[in-house]
Enzyme design. Structure first.
Site, short mmCIF file in Angstrom:
data_model
loop_
_atom_site.label_atom_id
_atom_site.label_comp_id
_atom_site.label_asym_id
_atom_site.label_seq_id
_atom_site.Cartn_x
_atom_site.Cartn_y
_atom_site.Cartn_z
N GLY A 12 0.74 -1.27 -0.01
CA GLY A 12 -0.28 0.20 -0.34
C GLY A 12 1.01 1.69 0.45
N ALA A 13 1.75 1.73 -0.88
CA ALA A 13 3.22 2.58 -0.45
C ALA A 13 2.88 3.43 -1.58
CB ALA A 13 4.43 1.37 -0.62
N ASP A 62 -1.89 -7.91 -5.61
CA ASP A 62 -3.16 -7.86 -4.66
C ASP A 62 -3.02 -8.40 -3.04
OD1 ASP A 62 -6.39 -8.05 -3.27
OD2 ASP A 62 -7.04 -9.43 -5.35
N SER A 141 -4.10 -0.04 14.07
CA SER A 141 -5.17 1.07 13.80
C SER A 141 -6.01 1.47 15.57
CB SER A 141 -6.34 1.28 13.31
OG SER A 141 -6.94 2.91 13.51
N TYR A 153 -13.59 -2.25 10.18
CA TYR A 153 -11.71 -2.28 10.12
C TYR A 153 -11.24 -2.38 11.88
CZ TYR A 153 -8.44 1.71 9.98
OH TYR A 153 -7.35 2.17 9.58
N LYS A 157 -8.25 -5.10 12.02
CA LYS A 157 -6.83 -3.92 13.19
C LYS A 157 -6.33 -4.91 14.34
CE LYS A 157 -5.72 -1.05 10.01
NZ LYS A 157 -4.09 -2.01 8.92
#
Length: 252
Positions: A12-13, A62, A141, A153, A157
């Site tokens: 995810g960079a 992916d 998170s 989410y 996390k």
């Protein structure tokens, strides 16, 4: 591990936290594989890294797809060298209250965050184990503590934290440390999109968020990159299985 041969993989960079981490690790001396679902989107980050004199490679992947992950990691090993560090940062949100949340939205978020971290970690650990040195950093998170409208989410996390502690127990004997970072409010495209969805300006959202943070400001990708940089250092080898909240104040 010879520092000149270190290869970091950041998922995810192409933007946001991941891009900030990729640039920081390149400055720290790593060759960096810049992974994103859209390989072309990662090209500007690679260009920045190469312009600064470091090695980088854009790779489309992916993270929730096993074959895609295996192919990406094999390509990295062949082009840059065996991965010695992994930052599992790829993530998406599909926010909604429980009674409105679809199973598709649940699966999409859990698959990217949790299945993605599993597949990527499993794919790189064999290279780290064989060399006797490795670093894995997973992005959790503050939402892991619970957050209205983010059941998917928050669950993912929180799962990342348990995953982190378990890998630390399993992989420590091979010279691999595994830690997690739990960011608070970080100014990125993702949080800007949240502001838009709520019908408020991003500046107003940041001002409101800063008032609730002890240090009286929101975070930036560089704040997370600095924490990742610490965990990847040689002299952080006695730190493993930890969850570091980078949120401008204490979290429990």
């Amino acid at each position: 591990m010879d520092k000149d041969s270190r290869v970091a993989v950041v998922t995810g960079a192409a933007r946001g936290i991941g891009a900030g981490v990729a640039r920081r690790l390149a400055a720290d001396g790593f060759a960096v594989a810049v992974l994103d679902l859209d390989e072309h989107a990662a090209a500007p980050v690679v260009a920045d890294i190469e312009a600064a004199g470091a090695r980088a490679l854009a790779v489309g992947v992916d993270v929730a797809d096993e074959a895609s992950v295996e192919a990406a990691v094999a390509r990295i090993a062949e082009s840059l060298g065996p991965p010695s560090a992994l930052v599992n940062n790829a993530g998406i949100t599909r926010d909604n209250l429980l009674f409105k949340m679809t199973s598709t939205d649940w699966d999409a978020v859990v698959n990217v965050h949790l299945r993605g971290a599993f597949l990527m970690s499993r794919a790189v650990q064999k290279y780290m184990s064989s060399s006797g040195w490795g670093r894995i950093v997973n992005l959790s998170s503050t939402s892991a503590l619970g957050n209205r409208g983010q059941a998917n989410y928050a669950a993912a996390k929180a799962g990342v934290q348990g995953f982190t502690k378990t890998l630390a127990l399993e992989l420590g004997r091979f010279g691999i440390t595994v830690n997690a970072i739990a960011p608070g409010f970080i100014a990125t495209d993702m949080t800007a999109a949240t502001a838009a969805r709520l019908g408020m300006s991003f500046d107003d959202m940041k001002i409101a968020a800063a008032k609730e943070i002890p240090v009286q400001r929101v975070g930036e990708p560089a704040d997370i990159a600095a924490a990742v940089s610490f965990f990847l250092r040689e002299d952080a080898s006695f730190v493993s299985g930890q969850i570091l909240y980078v949120a401008g104040g204490p979290k429990a």
